[in-house]
Design an enzyme around this catalytic site. Structure first.
Site, PDB file in Angstrom:
ATOM      1  N   PHE A 130       0.852  -1.192   0.000  1.00  7.95           N
ATOM      2  CA  PHE A 130       0.000   0.000   0.000  1.00  7.95           C
ATOM      3  C   PHE A 130       0.893   1.249   0.000  1.00  7.95           C
ATOM      4  O   PHE A 130       1.832   1.323   0.801  1.00  7.95           O
ATOM      5  CB  PHE A 130      -0.869  -0.036   1.252  1.00  7.95           C
ATOM      6  CG  PHE A 130      -2.000   0.942   1.259  1.00  7.95           C
ATOM      7  CD1 PHE A 130      -2.975   0.923   0.266  1.00  7.95           C
ATOM      8  CD2 PHE A 130      -2.122   1.880   2.276  1.00  7.95           C
ATOM      9  CE1 PHE A 130      -4.040   1.815   0.283  1.00  7.95           C
ATOM     10  CE2 PHE A 130      -3.185   2.770   2.301  1.00  7.95           C
ATOM     11  CZ  PHE A 130      -4.141   2.745   1.301  1.00  7.95           C
ATOM     12  N   ASP A 209       1.383  -6.342   7.188  1.00  8.03           N
ATOM     13  CA  ASP A 209       0.200  -5.476   7.183  1.00  8.03           C
ATOM     14  C   ASP A 209      -0.964  -6.344   6.682  1.00  8.03           C
ATOM     15  O   ASP A 209      -1.001  -6.736   5.517  1.00  8.03           O
ATOM     16  CB  ASP A 209       0.419  -4.267   6.271  1.00  8.03           C
ATOM     17  CG  ASP A 209      -0.745  -3.275   6.342  1.00  8.03           C
ATOM     18  OD1 ASP A 209      -1.856  -3.695   6.724  1.00  8.03           O
ATOM     19  OD2 ASP A 209      -0.537  -2.094   6.005  1.00  8.03           O
ATOM     20  N   TYR A 234     -11.583  -0.906   9.657  1.00 11.54           N
ATOM     21  CA  TYR A 234     -12.768  -0.350   8.978  1.00 11.54           C
ATOM     22  C   TYR A 234     -13.054  -1.016   7.638  1.00 11.54           C
ATOM     23  O   TYR A 234     -13.944  -0.623   6.922  1.00 11.54           O
ATOM     24  CB  TYR A 234     -12.651   1.170   8.816  1.00 11.54           C
ATOM     25  CG  TYR A 234     -11.381   1.671   8.147  1.00 11.54           C
ATOM     26  CD1 TYR A 234     -11.220   1.582   6.776  1.00 11.54           C
ATOM     27  CD2 TYR A 234     -10.351   2.232   8.900  1.00 11.54           C
ATOM     28  CE1 TYR A 234     -10.074   2.041   6.160  1.00 11.54           C
ATOM     29  CE2 TYR A 234      -9.191   2.699   8.300  1.00 11.54           C
ATOM     30  CZ  TYR A 234      -9.061   2.603   6.928  1.00 11.54           C
ATOM     31  OH  TYR A 234      -7.913   3.054   6.331  1.00 11.54           O
ATOM     32  N   LYS A 235     -12.264  -2.043   7.297  1.00  6.41           N
ATOM     33  CA  LYS A 235     -12.522  -2.770   6.041  1.00  6.41           C
ATOM     34  C   LYS A 235     -13.416  -3.972   6.352  1.00  6.41           C
ATOM     35  O   LYS A 235     -14.573  -3.801   6.680  1.00  6.41           O
ATOM     36  CB  LYS A 235     -11.192  -3.136   5.397  1.00  6.41           C
ATOM     37  CG  LYS A 235     -10.461  -1.877   4.925  1.00  6.41           C
ATOM     38  CD  LYS A 235      -9.061  -2.092   4.450  1.00  6.41           C
ATOM     39  CE  LYS A 235      -8.485  -0.753   3.992  1.00  6.41           C
ATOM     40  NZ  LYS A 235      -7.039  -0.772   3.857  1.00  6.41           N
ATOM     41  N   ARG A 384     -12.016  -2.635  -8.730  1.00  4.49           N
ATOM     42  CA  ARG A 384     -11.883  -3.613  -7.631  1.00  4.49           C
ATOM     43  C   ARG A 384     -13.267  -4.016  -7.146  1.00  4.49           C
ATOM     44  O   ARG A 384     -14.083  -3.161  -6.821  1.00  4.49           O
ATOM     45  CB  ARG A 384     -11.143  -2.997  -6.449  1.00  4.49           C
ATOM     46  CG  ARG A 384      -9.661  -3.019  -6.540  1.00  4.49           C
ATOM     47  CD  ARG A 384      -9.020  -2.797  -5.186  1.00  4.49           C
ATOM     48  NE  ARG A 384      -9.639  -1.750  -4.394  1.00  4.49           N
ATOM     49  CZ  ARG A 384      -9.165  -1.324  -3.227  1.00  4.49           C
ATOM     50  NH1 ARG A 384      -8.081  -1.881  -2.720  1.00  4.49           N
ATOM     51  NH2 ARG A 384      -9.757  -0.369  -2.548  1.00  4.49           N
TER      52      ARG A 384
HETATM   53  C1  LIG Z   1      -6.286   0.357   4.038  1.00  2.66           C
HETATM   54  C2  LIG Z   1      -4.864   0.110   4.281  1.00  2.66           C
HETATM   55  C3  LIG Z   1      -4.153   0.939   5.141  1.00  2.66           C
HETATM   56  C4  LIG Z   1      -4.846   2.134   5.732  1.00  2.66           C
HETATM   57  O1  LIG Z   1      -4.068   2.851   6.560  1.00  2.66           O
HETATM   58  P1  LIG Z   1      -4.661   4.090   7.377  1.00  2.66           P
HETATM   59  O2  LIG Z   1      -3.556   4.494   8.186  1.00  2.66           O
HETATM   60  O3  LIG Z   1      -5.853   3.575   8.118  1.00  2.66           O
HETATM   61  O4  LIG Z   1      -5.106   5.105   6.396  1.00  2.66           O
HETATM   62  C5  LIG Z   1      -2.828   0.651   5.376  1.00  2.66           C
HETATM   63  N1  LIG Z   1      -2.240  -0.411   4.795  1.00  2.66           N
HETATM   64  C6  LIG Z   1      -2.902  -1.230   3.956  1.00  2.66           C
HETATM   65  C7  LIG Z   1      -2.218  -2.402   3.357  1.00  2.66           C
HETATM   66  C8  LIG Z   1      -4.233  -0.980   3.673  1.00  2.66           C
HETATM   67  O5  LIG Z   1      -4.895  -1.761   2.827  1.00  2.66           O
END
Ligand SMILES: *Cc1c(COP(=O)(O)O)cnc(C)c1O
Length: 424
Positions: A130, A209, A234-235, A384
């Site tokens: 990410f 992660d 939140y996912k 997606r």
């Molecule tokens: C959604 C996501 C994040 C989100 O990070 P925030 O700090 O909550 O904005 C981080 N890493 C990955 C791999 C994600 O998919």
């Protein structure tokens, strides 16, 4: 043209009838029954119970109890919710805590790892990670000093992780290997055991992660001997926008590493207001400031639901849904310039499927505006489709595929502009 309909609506409805998770959909607020929401991998739906809970927290805990609530459960909330979440990821109860955002947790743990691994100067990651993770890591190596370096191993095809590339990159100068367990764009899922082992063989720590995995598939951090992990709530956990993330550190490492954002919530006796920082024992030292109680409280509802449903059941349905969708793509969409940009092997794929199309952006617009289907879009051409087994039906999967077909065959996308807005 001929459309293969042997995987049609009748088939989808049959799968819904025999689905042992079908009762969970009604636990979510579905204001518009016609809307097909396939973006649970970005922002999960609102559980009905969350509305009630938040009302109680606001009116009773905050409104009536005021500051007394800190001694009536708020102070321990980060550990208590973390302990519940630990059951979803194969961790011990005292190995998980809720704190900050995923990005901030990555910062704290990556810098802690770099400082702990004295003499080692490299952090290894890949380009499927990410972007926020990459930005954070860039800052971490910069702060750690001129000798430190971030190595980004490229994926060969933009879809799959390159294990042999990682093997070459991880060496005796590597402090940390950190990757997204499931890649946000392609949905590729790494073999957690094998990659963690690869890091350990070189003496490096491993940080996963799990943002796109947690709540969508079983994860066993303990069995996989993972050192550190982070992830989003939140996912697939349905904790609500900006709900705090989680942070995992294996128990024997917890007191050996320090939190570079040393704040009072991680202090030994925060209410002594001592002027010198002294970290408390255990994971609480990885707290920095005051936790966001409202959204932290909300995140517990989603975790409870997942525990009730069973992550193995969720994974089984998720695979069935993505396989079904891929079958539909193969039969009806592949000849219309849609290309599959996710792995074919379900064991190497998370809960979303990505299709590429030269008109991807405008097709995405038409899905939302004309077909009431909400996917999301990732540049340059990725649509997606996130299947969240708790509330997506097999009929949803069928409708998504039919809508894609219609949007292209009838040219519904042609009326939309090609410019992209800020948030896609
Ligand atoms: C959604 C996501 C994040 C989100 O990070 P925030 O700090 O909550 O904005 C981080 N890493 C990955 C791999 C994600 O998919």
């Amino acid at each position: 043209m001929t459309v293969d309909n042997s995987y049609g609506m009748t088939y989808a409805r049959h799968l819904d009838d025999v689905d042992n998770l079908r009762g969970f959909r009604q636990k979510f607020l579905v204001e518009d029954p016609e809307l097909i929401y396939v973006d649970g991998n970005s922002l999960g739906r609102l559980p009905r119970a969350t509305r009630e809970l938040i009302r109680g927290v606001v009116e009773h805990q905050w409104g009536e109890r005021l500051i007394r609530s800190w001694n009536e459960g708020w102070f321990e909330l980060p550990e208590r919710v973390g302990a519940k979440l630990s059951k979803l990821i194969g961790a011990q109860e005292d190995e998980v805590i809720m704190a900050d955002s995923t990005s901030v947790n990555l910062f704290k743990l990556a810098l802690a790892a770099l400082r702990f691994q004295s003499g080692r100067t490299k952090i290894i990651t890949d380009d499927l990670n990410f972007p926020s993770d990459l930005y954070i890591l860039q800052s971490v190596v910069e702060l750690a000093g001129a000798a430190c370096q971030l190595v980004v191993v490229p994926s060969q095809d933009g879809i799959h992780g390159d294990i042999s590339g990682l093997k070459l990159a991880v060496d005796d100068k590597t402090a940390l290997l950190t990757l997204s367990h499931t890649a946000f764009k392609s949905g590729y899922t790494y073999d957690m055991v094998a990659v963690t082992e690869l890091a350990h063989r070189a003496g490096a720590l491993m940080l996963w992660d799990t943002s796109h995995s947690v709540g969508a598939m079983p994860i066993d951090l303990g069995q996989s001997a993972v050192d550190m992990a982070i992830g989003c709530s939140y996912k697939y956990l349905n904790g609500g926008p900006g709900a705090p993330a989680f942070l995992y550190v294996r128990r024997d490492l917890q007191d050996q590493i320090g939190n570079p954002i040393s704040g009072w919530m991680g202090q030994k006796n925060p209410f002594d207001f001592d002027l010198t920082y002294q970290p408390t024992t255990g994971l609480r030292r990885f707290l920095s400031g005051t936790p966001p109680i409202l959204s932290l409280a909300a995140s517990e509802i989603g975790i409870d639901m997942l525990l009730e449903a069973g992550v193995d059941n969720i994974r089984a349905k998720s695979i069935q849904q993505s396989e079904y969708f891929i079958k539909m793509w193969e039969n009806n969409l592949s000849h219309l310039d849609f290309i599959l940009k996710s792995p074919r092997d379900p064991s190497r794929r998370g809960s979303h499927v990505t299709l590429g199309h030269p008109e991807g952006w405008r097709i995405n617009r038409a899905l939302i505006e004309d077909k009431k289907v909400i996917p999301d879009f990732r540049r340059p051409d990725n649509i997606r489709l996130g299947f969240a087994p708790l509330y997506n039906s097999f009929a949803d999967v069928y409708e998504v595929s039919e809508s894609l077909l219609e949007v292209v065959e009838k040219g519904l996308y042609e009326k939309y502009l090609e410019e992209l807005p800020e948030v896609t």
